[in-house]
Motif scaffolding. Structure first.
Motif, PDB file in Angstrom:
ATOM      1  N   VAL A  90       0.815  -1.207   0.000  1.00 44.59           N
ATOM      2  CA  VAL A  90       0.000   0.000   0.000  1.00 44.59           C
ATOM      3  C   VAL A  90       0.856   1.268   0.000  1.00 44.59           C
ATOM      4  O   VAL A  90       0.446   2.309  -0.520  1.00 44.59           O
ATOM      5  CB  VAL A  90      -0.982  -0.022   1.196  1.00 44.59           C
ATOM      6  CG1 VAL A  90      -0.246   0.077   2.525  1.00 44.59           C
ATOM      7  CG2 VAL A  90      -2.037   1.055   1.056  1.00 44.59           C
ATOM      8  N   ARG A  91       2.045   1.206   0.579  1.00 42.24           N
ATOM      9  CA  ARG A  91       2.972   2.337   0.543  1.00 42.24           C
ATOM     10  C   ARG A  91       4.377   1.832   0.849  1.00 42.24           C
ATOM     11  O   ARG A  91       4.559   0.677   1.240  1.00 42.24           O
ATOM     12  CB  ARG A  91       2.564   3.427   1.538  1.00 42.24           C
ATOM     13  CG  ARG A  91       2.592   3.010   2.995  1.00 42.24           C
ATOM     14  CD  ARG A  91       2.194   4.169   3.911  1.00 42.24           C
ATOM     15  NE  ARG A  91       2.468   3.875   5.297  1.00 42.24           N
ATOM     16  CZ  ARG A  91       1.632   3.269   6.125  1.00 42.24           C
ATOM     17  NH1 ARG A  91       0.438   2.888   5.701  1.00 42.24           N
ATOM     18  NH2 ARG A  91       1.977   3.039   7.387  1.00 42.24           N
ATOM     19  N   ASP A  92       5.363   2.689   0.688  1.00 39.46           N
ATOM     20  CA  ASP A  92       6.762   2.305   0.900  1.00 39.46           C
ATOM     21  C   ASP A  92       7.146   2.213   2.373  1.00 39.46           C
ATOM     22  O   ASP A  92       7.881   1.308   2.772  1.00 39.46           O
ATOM     23  CB  ASP A  92       7.700   3.316   0.233  1.00 39.46           C
ATOM     24  CG  ASP A  92       7.778   3.149  -1.274  1.00 39.46           C
ATOM     25  OD1 ASP A  92       7.470   2.044  -1.769  1.00 39.46           O
ATOM     26  OD2 ASP A  92       8.142   4.123  -1.961  1.00 39.46           O
ATOM     27  N   ASP A  93       6.679   3.158   3.175  1.00 40.65           N
ATOM     28  CA  ASP A  93       7.189   3.277   4.548  1.00 40.65           C
ATOM     29  C   ASP A  93       6.406   2.406   5.528  1.00 40.65           C
ATOM     30  O   ASP A  93       5.869   2.879   6.536  1.00 40.65           O
ATOM     31  CB  ASP A  93       7.211   4.734   4.999  1.00 40.65           C
ATOM     32  CG  ASP A  93       5.840   5.397   4.934  1.00 40.65           C
ATOM     33  OD1 ASP A  93       4.933   4.859   4.253  1.00 40.65           O
ATOM     34  OD2 ASP A  93       5.666   6.462   5.562  1.00 40.65           O
ATOM     35  N   LEU A  94       6.377   1.113   5.236  1.00 43.04           N
ATOM     36  CA  LEU A  94       5.745   0.141   6.132  1.00 43.04           C
ATOM     37  C   LEU A  94       6.796  -0.461   7.063  1.00 43.04           C
ATOM     38  O   LEU A  94       7.927  -0.689   6.647  1.00 43.04           O
ATOM     39  CB  LEU A  94       5.107  -0.991   5.327  1.00 43.04           C
ATOM     40  CG  LEU A  94       3.936  -0.650   4.419  1.00 43.04           C
ATOM     41  CD1 LEU A  94       3.501  -1.898   3.657  1.00 43.04           C
ATOM     42  CD2 LEU A  94       2.776  -0.074   5.211  1.00 43.04           C
ATOM     43  N   PRO A  95       6.430  -0.765   8.312  1.00 43.90           N
ATOM     44  CA  PRO A  95       7.373  -1.474   9.184  1.00 43.90           C
ATOM     45  C   PRO A  95       7.600  -2.891   8.695  1.00 43.90           C
ATOM     46  O   PRO A  95       6.761  -3.478   7.998  1.00 43.90           O
ATOM     47  CB  PRO A  95       6.681  -1.452  10.545  1.00 43.90           C
ATOM     48  CG  PRO A  95       5.234  -1.262  10.245  1.00 43.90           C
ATOM     49  CD  PRO A  95       5.173  -0.438   8.989  1.00 43.90           C
ATOM     50  N   ALA A  96       8.726  -3.446   9.066  1.00 39.80           N
ATOM     51  CA  ALA A  96       9.109  -4.790   8.615  1.00 39.80           C
ATOM     52  C   ALA A  96       8.051  -5.821   8.977  1.00 39.80           C
ATOM     53  O   ALA A  96       7.757  -6.733   8.182  1.00 39.80           O
ATOM     54  CB  ALA A  96      10.456  -5.170   9.220  1.00 39.80           C
ATOM     55  N   SER A  97       7.467  -5.712  10.162  1.00 38.10           N
ATOM     56  CA  SER A  97       6.468  -6.693  10.588  1.00 38.10           C
ATOM     57  C   SER A  97       5.250  -6.678   9.681  1.00 38.10           C
ATOM     58  O   SER A  97       4.628  -7.729   9.441  1.00 38.10           O
ATOM     59  CB  SER A  97       6.050  -6.432  12.040  1.00 38.10           C
ATOM     60  OG  SER A  97       5.527  -5.124  12.191  1.00 38.10           O
ATOM     61  N   ARG A  98       4.881  -5.505   9.147  1.00 40.05           N
ATOM     62  CA  ARG A  98       3.740  -5.419   8.218  1.00 40.05           C
ATOM     63  C   ARG A  98       4.101  -6.062   6.879  1.00 40.05           C
ATOM     64  O   ARG A  98       3.270  -6.745   6.275  1.00 40.05           O
ATOM     65  CB  ARG A  98       3.340  -3.961   8.033  1.00 40.05           C
ATOM     66  CG  ARG A  98       2.344  -3.718   6.909  1.00 40.05           C
ATOM     67  CD  ARG A  98       0.986  -4.383   7.119  1.00 40.05           C
ATOM     68  NE  ARG A  98       0.150  -4.228   5.937  1.00 40.05           N
ATOM     69  CZ  ARG A  98      -0.606  -3.155   5.688  1.00 40.05           C
ATOM     70  NH1 ARG A  98      -0.632  -2.139   6.557  1.00 40.05           N
ATOM     71  NH2 ARG A  98      -1.343  -3.091   4.599  1.00 40.05           N
ATOM     72  N   VAL A  99       5.317  -5.862   6.417  1.00 39.67           N
ATOM     73  CA  VAL A  99       5.738  -6.483   5.159  1.00 39.67           C
ATOM     74  C   VAL A  99       5.712  -8.003   5.298  1.00 39.67           C
ATOM     75  O   VAL A  99       5.256  -8.719   4.407  1.00 39.67           O
ATOM     76  CB  VAL A  99       7.136  -6.000   4.740  1.00 39.67           C
ATOM     77  CG1 VAL A  99       7.530  -6.615   3.393  1.00 39.67           C
ATOM     78  CG2 VAL A  99       7.185  -4.473   4.659  1.00 39.67           C
ATOM     79  N   LEU A 100       6.198  -8.494   6.441  1.00 42.27           N
ATOM     80  CA  LEU A 100       6.157  -9.933   6.701  1.00 42.27           C
ATOM     81  C   LEU A 100       4.722 -10.438   6.684  1.00 42.27           C
ATOM     82  O   LEU A 100       4.424 -11.489   6.104  1.00 42.27           O
ATOM     83  CB  LEU A 100       6.817 -10.234   8.045  1.00 42.27           C
ATOM     84  CG  LEU A 100       6.840 -11.700   8.474  1.00 42.27           C
ATOM     85  CD1 LEU A 100       7.648 -12.553   7.505  1.00 42.27           C
ATOM     86  CD2 LEU A 100       7.412 -11.820   9.890  1.00 42.27           C
ATOM     87  N   SER A 101       3.821  -9.696   7.298  1.00 38.09           N
ATOM     88  CA  SER A 101       2.412 -10.077   7.324  1.00 38.09           C
ATOM     89  C   SER A 101       1.798 -10.054   5.936  1.00 38.09           C
ATOM     90  O   SER A 101       1.039 -10.958   5.565  1.00 38.09           O
ATOM     91  CB  SER A 101       1.637  -9.128   8.247  1.00 38.09           C
ATOM     92  OG  SER A 101       0.255  -9.401   8.212  1.00 38.09           O
ATOM     93  N   ASP A 102       2.141  -9.039   5.129  1.00 29.65           N
ATOM     94  CA  ASP A 102       1.633  -8.963   3.757  1.00 29.65           C
ATOM     95  C   ASP A 102       2.080 -10.178   2.945  1.00 29.65           C
ATOM     96  O   ASP A 102       1.338 -10.689   2.111  1.00 29.65           O
ATOM     97  CB  ASP A 102       2.128  -7.695   3.066  1.00 29.65           C
ATOM     98  CG  ASP A 102       1.349  -6.440   3.468  1.00 29.65           C
ATOM     99  OD1 ASP A 102       0.369  -6.556   4.230  1.00 29.65           O
ATOM    100  OD2 ASP A 102       1.744  -5.345   3.018  1.00 29.65           O
ATOM    101  N   GLY A 103       3.339 -10.590   3.132  1.00 28.25           N
ATOM    102  CA  GLY A 103       3.871 -11.726   2.390  1.00 28.25           C
ATOM    103  C   GLY A 103       4.337 -11.388   0.996  1.00 28.25           C
ATOM    104  O   GLY A 103       4.668 -12.288   0.216  1.00 28.25           O
ATOM    105  N   TYR A 104       4.399 -10.108   0.670  1.00 24.45           N
ATOM    106  CA  TYR A 104       4.891  -9.664  -0.636  1.00 24.45           C
ATOM    107  C   TYR A 104       5.456  -8.260  -0.491  1.00 24.45           C
ATOM    108  O   TYR A 104       5.228  -7.574   0.519  1.00 24.45           O
ATOM    109  CB  TYR A 104       3.768  -9.689  -1.687  1.00 24.45           C
ATOM    110  CG  TYR A 104       2.589  -8.779  -1.380  1.00 24.45           C
ATOM    111  CD1 TYR A 104       2.590  -7.438  -1.746  1.00 24.45           C
ATOM    112  CD2 TYR A 104       1.479  -9.269  -0.695  1.00 24.45           C
ATOM    113  CE1 TYR A 104       1.513  -6.616  -1.448  1.00 24.45           C
ATOM    114  CE2 TYR A 104       0.401  -8.454  -0.391  1.00 24.45           C
ATOM    115  CZ  TYR A 104       0.421  -7.118  -0.776  1.00 24.45           C
ATOM    116  OH  TYR A 104      -0.637  -6.292  -0.468  1.00 24.45           O
TER     117      TYR A 104
END
Length: 236
Positions: free
Chosen positions: A57-71
């Motif tokens: 959804v945007r660039d400045d996501l925390p690492a834990s959110r990226v892990l949750s997204d899975g992509y």
């Protein structure tokens, strides 16, 4: 560990490696039990192939959110990569750039491509290994997606599009072997410098999207892009 490297192990709001899902992942994978080379390789391969290429959804996501997204893409996968490296004692930093939007043509199509800014924010991760900083970029495209591009363009040498910009599409430098890896570097337009964390990078630079453009990307554009990426990957 040299004192000057401690800054590159620091946790930040975006590099939130104390988050429970990240701690659990590291424990389950046993990365801390490996030697430094193997640690980097296992984390690199995880981010490259188990976190699929896609648009958050945007660039400045925390690492834990990226892990949750899975992509993720260059910037978001880079944040997760940095968090995992630091949590496992590997100093790392971010090098920021802009890339020509032509690099995304094919992954972006139609009105999504037309509305995209001419230059797109990009970054890679540099790890301190063997006493020097080594550039790692090729974690962006997962192996299956890249393989689909190679099948789609079997005679390609130098190539720019579909999320890749390389000198040789059939033989890109994508595997960690102690040296740099690259998958979008041939599309770089401007060098924005080195930052100790993605937090600092996004405070200094942010993608030039606001208002209607940001709404369109988040709710329409990226969904179309992710659907297109999935179609390309399935063809492999």
């Amino acid at each position: 560990m040299r004192a000057e490297l401690l800054e590159f192990l620091r946790e930040t709001p975006l590099l939130d490696y104390s988050a429970k899902p990240i701690e659990k992942l590291i424990e389950n994978r046993g990365w801390k039990m490996l030697d430094e080379f193997q640690r980097i390789r296992e984390i690199y391969d995880f981010v490259r192939n188990e976190i699929l290429f896609g648009y958050n959804v945007r660039d400045d996501l925390p690492a834990s959110r990226v892990l949750s997204d899975g992509y993720g893409q260059c910037n978001t996968k880079g944040t997760l990569f940095m968090a995992l490296l630091r949590a496992d004692g590997i100093p790392c930093r971010l090098h920021g750039f802009t890339i020509d939007k032509k690099l995304q043509k094919g992954a972006m199509t139609g009105i999504v491509y037309e509305k995209a800014p001419r230059e797109i924010l990009h970054s890679w991760v540099e790890v301190c290994f063997g006493g020097k900083w080594t550039e790692l970029e090729a974690f962006i495209l997962d192996e299956k997606y890249l393989g689909s591009l190679q099948k789609k363009f079997p005679d390609a040498g130098a190539f720019c599009g579909y999320g890749a910009a390389v000198k040789d599409l059939q033989n890109p430098a994508v595997e960690w072997a102690g040296e740099g890896t690259y998958i979008q570097s041939e599309g770089i337009v401007r060098d924005l410098g080195i930052y100790s964390s993605p937090d600092e990078f996004y405070r200094a630079h942010g993608q030039d999207l606001s208002g209607a453009a940001a709404f369109f990307y988040r709710h329409v554009g990226r969904r179309l892009m992710n659907a297109n990426v999935k179609r390309i990957r399935r063809r492999g």
